[in-house]
Design a protein around this motif. Structure first.
Motif, PDB file in Angstrom:
ATOM      1  N   PHE A   1      11.348  -5.037  -8.430  1.00  0.00           N
ATOM      2  CA  PHE A   1      10.784  -3.694  -8.278  1.00  0.00           C
ATOM      3  C   PHE A   1       9.952  -3.325  -9.503  1.00  0.00           C
ATOM      4  O   PHE A   1      10.289  -3.710 -10.625  1.00  0.00           O
ATOM      5  CB  PHE A   1      11.902  -2.651  -8.160  1.00  0.00           C
ATOM      6  N   PRO A   2       8.927  -2.512  -9.299  1.00  0.00           N
ATOM      7  CA  PRO A   2       8.191  -1.970 -10.448  1.00  0.00           C
ATOM      8  C   PRO A   2       9.147  -1.147 -11.311  1.00  0.00           C
ATOM      9  O   PRO A   2      10.083  -0.521 -10.792  1.00  0.00           O
ATOM     10  CB  PRO A   2       7.143  -1.067  -9.805  1.00  0.00           C
ATOM     11  N   GLY A   3       8.893  -1.126 -12.622  1.00  0.00           N
ATOM     12  CA  GLY A   3       9.865  -0.548 -13.552  1.00  0.00           C
ATOM     13  C   GLY A   3      10.031   0.952 -13.504  1.00  0.00           C
ATOM     14  O   GLY A   3      11.087   1.475 -13.878  1.00  0.00           O
ATOM     15  N   ASN A   4       9.019   1.681 -13.045  1.00  0.00           N
ATOM     16  CA  ASN A   4       9.153   3.139 -13.042  1.00  0.00           C
ATOM     17  C   ASN A   4      10.382   3.562 -12.246  1.00  0.00           C
ATOM     18  O   ASN A   4      10.585   3.092 -11.119  1.00  0.00           O
ATOM     19  CB  ASN A   4       7.908   3.775 -12.398  1.00  0.00           C
ATOM     20  N   PRO A   5      11.195   4.447 -12.816  1.00  0.00           N
ATOM     21  CA  PRO A   5      12.459   4.784 -12.164  1.00  0.00           C
ATOM     22  C   PRO A   5      12.317   5.305 -10.728  1.00  0.00           C
ATOM     23  O   PRO A   5      13.149   4.987  -9.877  1.00  0.00           O
ATOM     24  CB  PRO A   5      13.049   5.867 -13.074  1.00  0.00           C
ATOM     25  N   VAL A   6      11.293   6.067 -10.427  1.00  0.00           N
ATOM     26  CA  VAL A   6      11.160   6.571  -9.054  1.00  0.00           C
ATOM     27  C   VAL A   6      10.721   5.443  -8.116  1.00  0.00           C
ATOM     28  O   VAL A   6      11.122   5.400  -6.948  1.00  0.00           O
ATOM     29  CB  VAL A   6      10.196   7.779  -8.989  1.00  0.00           C
ATOM     30  N   SER A   7       9.941   4.491  -8.643  1.00  0.00           N
ATOM     31  CA  SER A   7       9.546   3.326  -7.833  1.00  0.00           C
ATOM     32  C   SER A   7      10.791   2.507  -7.479  1.00  0.00           C
ATOM     33  O   SER A   7      10.945   2.041  -6.346  1.00  0.00           O
ATOM     34  CB  SER A   7       8.581   2.434  -8.611  1.00  0.00           C
ATOM     35  N   VAL A   8      11.658   2.347  -8.461  1.00  0.00           N
ATOM     36  CA  VAL A   8      12.906   1.611  -8.227  1.00  0.00           C
ATOM     37  C   VAL A   8      13.707   2.304  -7.129  1.00  0.00           C
ATOM     38  O   VAL A   8      14.196   1.672  -6.187  1.00  0.00           O
ATOM     39  CB  VAL A   8      13.739   1.548  -9.536  1.00  0.00           C
TER      40      VAL A   8
ATOM     41  N   LYS B   1       0.858  -1.199   0.000  1.00  0.00           N
ATOM     42  CA  LYS B   1       0.000   0.000   0.000  1.00  0.00           C
ATOM     43  C   LYS B   1       0.883   1.234   0.000  1.00  0.00           C
ATOM     44  O   LYS B   1       1.069   1.884   1.037  1.00  0.00           O
ATOM     45  CB  LYS B   1      -0.861   0.012   1.268  1.00  0.00           C
ATOM     46  N   GLN B   2       1.475   1.546  -1.105  1.00  0.00           N
ATOM     47  CA  GLN B   2       2.381   2.693  -1.166  1.00  0.00           C
ATOM     48  C   GLN B   2       2.412   3.261  -2.577  1.00  0.00           C
ATOM     49  O   GLN B   2       2.093   2.588  -3.557  1.00  0.00           O
ATOM     50  CB  GLN B   2       3.813   2.273  -0.780  1.00  0.00           C
ATOM     51  N   ARG B   3       2.794   4.494  -2.662  1.00  0.00           N
ATOM     52  CA  ARG B   3       3.095   5.094  -3.960  1.00  0.00           C
ATOM     53  C   ARG B   3       4.321   5.944  -3.767  1.00  0.00           C
ATOM     54  O   ARG B   3       4.352   6.739  -2.833  1.00  0.00           O
ATOM     55  CB  ARG B   3       1.948   5.961  -4.472  1.00  0.00           C
ATOM     56  N   PRO B   4       5.328   5.830  -4.589  1.00  0.00           N
ATOM     57  CA  PRO B   4       5.436   4.898  -5.706  1.00  0.00           C
ATOM     58  C   PRO B   4       5.812   3.489  -5.244  1.00  0.00           C
ATOM     59  O   PRO B   4       6.075   3.275  -4.066  1.00  0.00           O
ATOM     60  CB  PRO B   4       6.580   5.513  -6.522  1.00  0.00           C
ATOM     61  N   GLY B   5       5.849   2.588  -6.219  1.00  0.00           N
ATOM     62  CA  GLY B   5       6.378   1.253  -5.957  1.00  0.00           C
ATOM     63  C   GLY B   5       5.358   0.227  -5.528  1.00  0.00           C
ATOM     64  O   GLY B   5       5.728  -0.834  -5.003  1.00  0.00           O
ATOM     65  N   LYS B   6       4.089   0.488  -5.783  1.00  0.00           N
ATOM     66  CA  LYS B   6       3.035  -0.415  -5.305  1.00  0.00           C
ATOM     67  C   LYS B   6       3.218  -1.878  -5.744  1.00  0.00           C
ATOM     68  O   LYS B   6       3.106  -2.791  -4.922  1.00  0.00           O
ATOM     69  CB  LYS B   6       1.684   0.131  -5.775  1.00  0.00           C
ATOM     70  N   PRO B   7       3.531  -2.177  -7.015  1.00  0.00           N
ATOM     71  CA  PRO B   7       3.561  -3.608  -7.393  1.00  0.00           C
ATOM     72  C   PRO B   7       4.871  -4.356  -7.059  1.00  0.00           C
ATOM     73  O   PRO B   7       5.178  -5.380  -7.681  1.00  0.00           O
ATOM     74  CB  PRO B   7       3.356  -3.581  -8.919  1.00  0.00           C
ATOM     75  N   PHE B   8       5.615  -3.893  -6.095  1.00  0.00           N
ATOM     76  CA  PHE B   8       6.871  -4.551  -5.675  1.00  0.00           C
ATOM     77  C   PHE B   8       6.565  -6.027  -5.312  1.00  0.00           C
ATOM     78  O   PHE B   8       5.659  -6.310  -4.537  1.00  0.00           O
ATOM     79  CB  PHE B   8       7.409  -3.759  -4.488  1.00  0.00           C
TER      80      PHE B   8
ATOM     81  N   GLY C   1       4.109  11.745 -10.997  1.00  0.00           N
ATOM     82  CA  GLY C   1       4.023  10.300 -10.749  1.00  0.00           C
ATOM     83  C   GLY C   1       5.376   9.634 -10.789  1.00  0.00           C
ATOM     84  O   GLY C   1       6.426  10.276 -10.936  1.00  0.00           O
ATOM     85  N   SER C   2       5.343   8.295 -10.675  1.00  0.00           N
ATOM     86  CA  SER C   2       6.596   7.569 -10.492  1.00  0.00           C
ATOM     87  C   SER C   2       7.392   7.388 -11.780  1.00  0.00           C
ATOM     88  O   SER C   2       8.506   6.902 -11.754  1.00  0.00           O
ATOM     89  CB  SER C   2       6.314   6.216  -9.849  1.00  0.00           C
ATOM     90  N   GLY C   3       6.787   7.796 -12.913  1.00  0.00           N
ATOM     91  CA  GLY C   3       7.563   7.770 -14.155  1.00  0.00           C
ATOM     92  C   GLY C   3       8.371   9.047 -14.325  1.00  0.00           C
ATOM     93  O   GLY C   3       9.226   9.140 -15.198  1.00  0.00           O
TER      94      GLY C   3
HETATM   95  O1  MOO Z   1       3.295   2.415  -7.609  1.00  0.00           O
HETATM   96 MO1  MOO Z   1       3.721   2.917  -9.190  1.00  0.00          MO
HETATM   97  O2  MOO Z   1       3.418   4.532  -8.513  1.00  0.00           O
HETATM   98  O3  MOO Z   1       3.593   4.000 -10.467  1.00  0.00           O
HETATM   99  O4  MOO Z   1       5.336   2.910  -8.727  1.00  0.00           O
END
Ligand code: MOO
Ligand SMILES: Nc1nc2c(c(=O)[nH]1)N[C@H]1C(S)=C(S)[C@@H](COP(=O)(O)OP(=O)(O)OC[C@H]3O[C@@H](n4cnc5c(N)ncnc54)[C@H](O)[C@@H]3O)O[C@H]1N2
Length: 402
Positions: free
Chosen positions: A297-304, A276-283, A367-369
């Motif tokens: 880790f989810p691919g979006n650079p900020v999620s990483v 339950k977080q943003r960014p990085g939810k689908p970790f 956003g996380s992208g």
């Molecule tokens: O949870 Mo994702 O915000 O786009 O990393």
């Protein structure tokens, strides 16, 4: 499995900390490694009564008799066997760092004496001279066998100097995990190439790899196509030779997000998927029968970035036996509203004011992208799940990345 909270994810990850044993390295290669043994004094520090100035060494008792003229009985450089005085009305010229013979207990600097015709004449008031002055007494800093540096500390330039000074040239250090960083995505091209209008240059691997260099981990890097068989085969090839895999991308709901399926097909048990977080939810995080860990880790650079600093680095530091660092807090400098039922990690610029307060100014992002602000920010501020409105002046935990 239900989507879990940040605290639950942290608990699962940290309860899977590992130990990779210890090894011995030459001290010239030990910077940044974690010390696995105490460094102790191999003899007293200092090891002898050490002159701390250039001048003359004499016996204080002669001064109490009012003696101002001393015959020069010899000269002693640092590193030479101590030279003694035949009687108390004599002195020797002594250099900084030299071992003072037990016959002398006081050193007077050249500035306070006159040397003439084989004699030294005291030029200052005797009450300005203290018994024992300018001598760093044997064992004053540490005794032989005392611990100088405790195991668990990261080896710094200062620690290397201490290790060298006690002859510890092959310190025992914590072994590092063998690690491969795997990025995924057909749309991701090499940074050196020109992407077509619907492609991107890949950046996650270099971010992760360079963050790990601080710990002296030399990770391998691999990029995989979004193809189940390729991902399955390559993960199967990587797992035996690594302790940890860090994967970026391919963990969400897309048709080509094969990473979780491929890992589970290879016997890597899912310990959680989604926080339950943003960014990085689908970790996605899992472990196989041989305790090999996979941080996907989810691919979006900020999620990483967030997943790396919020979860992986604390896991790594604890796996290397480093003491857990105390949470860091900062005062929010602007209002933030965040409605989704997720714990929000806002990118902030962290500064300290003249009252030694840590101030966190959040930046607006898309956003996380949107990784464009990562260079101008240096931390995430962790805003609690229970609230939607966060006000200037409130204090929250921060996770520094620069
Ligand atoms: O949870 Mo994702 O915000 O786009 O990393
Ligand atoms: N239907 C849903 N779609 C998505 C969800 C969801 O819950 N339901 N979650 C979104 C969230 S949140 C995230 S985060 C992303 C994560 O998706 P993946 O982990 O599958 O990542 P990709 O789709 O492969 O990539 C996401 C994004 O990042 C870019 N990327 C990937 N690799 C790199 C790299 N090495 N360097 C730089 N940038 C990279 C990629 O091009 C994408 O733009 O899923 C949402 N979707």
């Amino acid at each position: 499995m239900n989507i879990i909270t940040v605290q639950e994810a942290e608990k699962i990850i940290l309860s899977n900390r590992q130990s990779y044993g210890t090894e011995v390295v030459h001290y010239e290669n030990a910077l940044g490694r974690v010390l696995a043994e105490n460094i102790t004094a191999d003899r007293d520090l200092p090891p002898f009564n050490r002159a701390t100035v250039d001048g003359i060494a004499l016996q204080y008792e002669a001064l109490t008799e009012g003696k101002l003229k001393f015959r020069l009985a010899g000269t002693q450089a640092a590193g030479e066997k101590p030279v003694t005085i035949p009687g108390i009305y004599e002195c020797i010229e002594i250099m900084t760092g030299a071992a003072v013979d037990n016959a002398m207990d006081t050193v007077i600097r050249y500035e306070d004496i006159l040397l003439k015709d084989g004699y030294a004449y005291i030029q200052i008031d005797l009450d300005k001279i203290k018994k024992g002055q300018n001598i760093h007494v044997k064992g004053k800093d540490k005794q032989r066998g005392d611990v100088l540096v405790h195991a668990g500390q990261v080896i710094t330039p200062a620690i290397l100097g201490i290790a060298a000074s006690v002859g510890q040239i092959n310190p025992g250090v914590k072994k590092l995990p063998r690690l491969t960083i795997i990025s995924t995505g057909d749309e991701m091209v090499e940074p050196s190439t020109l992407p077509n209008p619907f492609q991107l240059r890949r950046s996650n691997s270099i971010t992760i790899k360079s963050a790990l260099e601080k710990y002296k981990i030399n990770a391998s890097v691999l990029h995989l196509k979004d193809d189940f068989n390729v991902i399955n085969n390559e993960l199967s090839r990587c797992l035996p030779g690594n302790d940890v895999l860090i994967i970026s991308g391919g963990v969400s709901m897309g048709k080509f997000d094969y990473v979780p399926k491929a890992l589970e097909a290879l016997g890597v048990q899912k310990l959680f998927h989604k926080i339950k977080q943003r960014p990085g939810k689908p970790f996605w995080f899992g472990k196989n029968m041989d305790d090999k860990l996979v941080f996907a880790f989810p691919g979006n650079p900020v999620s990483v970035f967030l997943c790396l600093y919020r979860y992986f680095i604390p896991w790594l530091e604890q796996s290397l036996g480093m003491k857990a660092t105390d949470p860091q807090y900062a005062i929010l400098q602007n209002d933030i509203n965040f409605k989704p039922p997720l714990q929000y990690f806002a990118q902030v610029k962290l500064q300290t004011n003249a009252n030694a307060e840590h101030l966190a100014r959040a930046v607006d992002t898309n956003g996380s992208g949107d990784f464009s602000q990562l260079a101008d920010t240096n931390a995430f501020i962790e805003l609690p799940l229970e609230k939607e409105c966060f006000r200037k002046g409130e204090i929250y935990c921060v996770w520094k990345y620069a």
